[in-house]
Structures are given as C-alpha cells and as structure tokens.
Scaffold this active site. Structure first.
Site: not given
Length: 290
Positions: A27, A276
């Site tokens: 990501e 996260c």
C-alpha cells in the site's frame, strides 16, 4: 508495479493497493494537505516491506505476517507513481516522503537508506520521515549515514505505553529494546539532526489513557528534545482494542500540554482505510468469498 485499487478520501488523500512483479501487494498513501494541517503539504507515505514481523497487536499489517523486504527501487517506484498522479492533478510538488506504510523500515535498513538517497537524487526531496517501533542499533546507523549530508530525517518512535509491561502487551518487540533505551536513542538522534524526535502515543480507551499515564509521560519526556504526538487509533477491529474518543484525547492533551511539547495528530485517509495494511487486509478477506 500495477495499481490494483485506488481510493480517494474526502481529505484529498489517495490510497493505492499495488501489485508487485512477484504478485505480492503493498500500500502507498499520497496526502495532499490542502488545509495545511501537516508539516509537509504534499507527502508520499511508502511501504518498506511486504507484511511485517513486529507483531503489534493494533496493526493490520502485522496480522498478515512478513513476506519480504522491498528493494530500494520498489520504494522509489511508489514515489514515482504518486508523482504521476500529482502532475496530472496539477498539485504542488512532493515535499516529503514518509516511511510509515507497511513494514518496519529499520528492519529493511539498507534498502530504505538507499531509497532515501535515490529519491533525493531523482526528485530533489530533502525531507524524510520514518516511523519505527525502535530498532535501536539501526537508529544509530542512521545517525552515522546522515552525517555530512543535506538530507533531513525526522524519526517517529511509536511508544503507545508508559511502562515496559504495558508496552509489551501491544508491541512484543519491546522485549528487545525497552522504553528507557528507546528514549536514550531518541535523544541522541534528535541531537544529531538538531530537531526533536517525535514520540508517538496512540490513545486506547481504558488501556493507556489514565492519570498515571499522564504523569509517567511527563516524567519520561520533560526537558528532553522530544515531542509527544497523540493520535486516535485507526480502528482495525482487532484484539478488542477501543479508540479513545475525540473528547478523551483532548482532555488527555490538556493535562499534559503545559509540561511537555505536545500536539494532536490529524489522521489522514480514515475513510479510505488509510491505516497501515488496512486495504491489503480487506482485499485478502474479500478474496476468501469471491
């Protein structure tokens, strides 16, 4: 590197789920801070590992385990991708890169170090920030490698607790380097960069938000070149952890702000799973039902 998913937030941040050449996913978060809330106003938050082996109880990435380190070029490519979006959108140039995505960057020290200098060379970016649970020997290696350079690195150390017993419940890695050792390394890094190290403290209801925690934080940080950053848990619905409310965070801040340098962090990308590992975790869960 291929974009698998792209999510845009109401606060103008954009989250990418990226597929690497070997099929693994990571990501990347681009934050365009139109309201000038952040220190940096056009920022890329990059991943440094596929997964993570630290095992923080609150982290969606850690739940997924560790697969491998990213190369310096894979880290650089995340910045390239975000810069392409920035150019198409007519936004201001990227002024900082933050290593606070998936992974513990100091456990991929040499690729992270090389990526910093590659990014600086290609984009002219001098400001970097790194979030870590505190891999103490690597903090000192960064002190050495930044000497005699014009690269500015700001470190955020995630404490999230005021005693070692308390912290181990959240971050088992604390058994390697305790809070006192982290604070000493933070002071040395701050002095090397002539800038305060940020001590990150995520408030969890009924866990680390007591009056006793306030007093212990003051004792730990007062008079040192450190800045406390209070934040709200970006809820991953894991381990029965409950975010402290906005009012509770404000009350905690009010009790401590006169004693130590302190501010409340603004969470970017909450509505697009900006935390996260959240987007990658969601995709893996959804795939089970495809």
């Amino acid at each position: 590197m291929k974009i698998l998913k792209e999510l845009r937030s109401e606060d103008h941040s954009i989250k990418y789920l990226l597929k690497l050449d070997d099929g693994n996913t990571i990501e990347t978060l681009y934050m365009h801070d139109e309201a000038m809330v952040l220190t940096y106003h056009s920022t890329v938050c990059v991943s440094s590992q596929v997964g993570c082996n630290i095992g923080c109880k609150f982290c969606a990435t850690g739940e997924q385990g560790f697969i491998r380190n990213l190369t310096a070029d894979e880290i650089l490519e995340q910045v390239v991708l975000c810069n392409q979006y920035r150019l198409k959108s007519g936004l201001i140039p990227i002024d900082a890169v933050v290593f606070a995505g998936m992974g513990e960057p100091l456990l991929n020290f040499y690729n992270v170090r090389d990526a910093v200098f590659k990014i600086q060379s290609q984009f002219g970016i001098r400001d970097f920030e790194l979030a870590t649970v505190g891999v103490v020997p690597k903090i000192y290696e960064f002190i050495d490698c930044l000497k005699n350079t014009d690269t500015h690195m700001r470190i955020n150390i995630s404490i999230h607790a005021t005693t070692n017993d308390q912290r181990r419940k959240l971050i088992p890695f604390n058994s390697k380097y305790g809070i006192e050792e982290l604070i000493r390394a933070a002071i040395d890094f701050a002095n090397s960069q002539s800038n305060k190290v940020r001590i990150r403290y995520m408030l969890l209801k009924g866990f680390n938000d007591s009056e006793a925690d306030v007093l212990r934080l003051i004792e730990l940080l007062k008079g040192k070149p450190l800045k406390l950053i209070l934040s709200q848990y970006n809820d991953n619905h894991m381990d029965d952890l409950t975010p402290s409310g906005t009012l509770e965070i404000r009350n905690f801040y009010d009790k401590i702000k006169e004693e130590i340098d302190c501010e409340i962090f603004h969470n970017f990308g909450g509505d697009i799973r900006g935390g996260c590992g959240q987007l990658r975790r969601h995709r893996k869960i959804a795939a089970q039902y495809d």
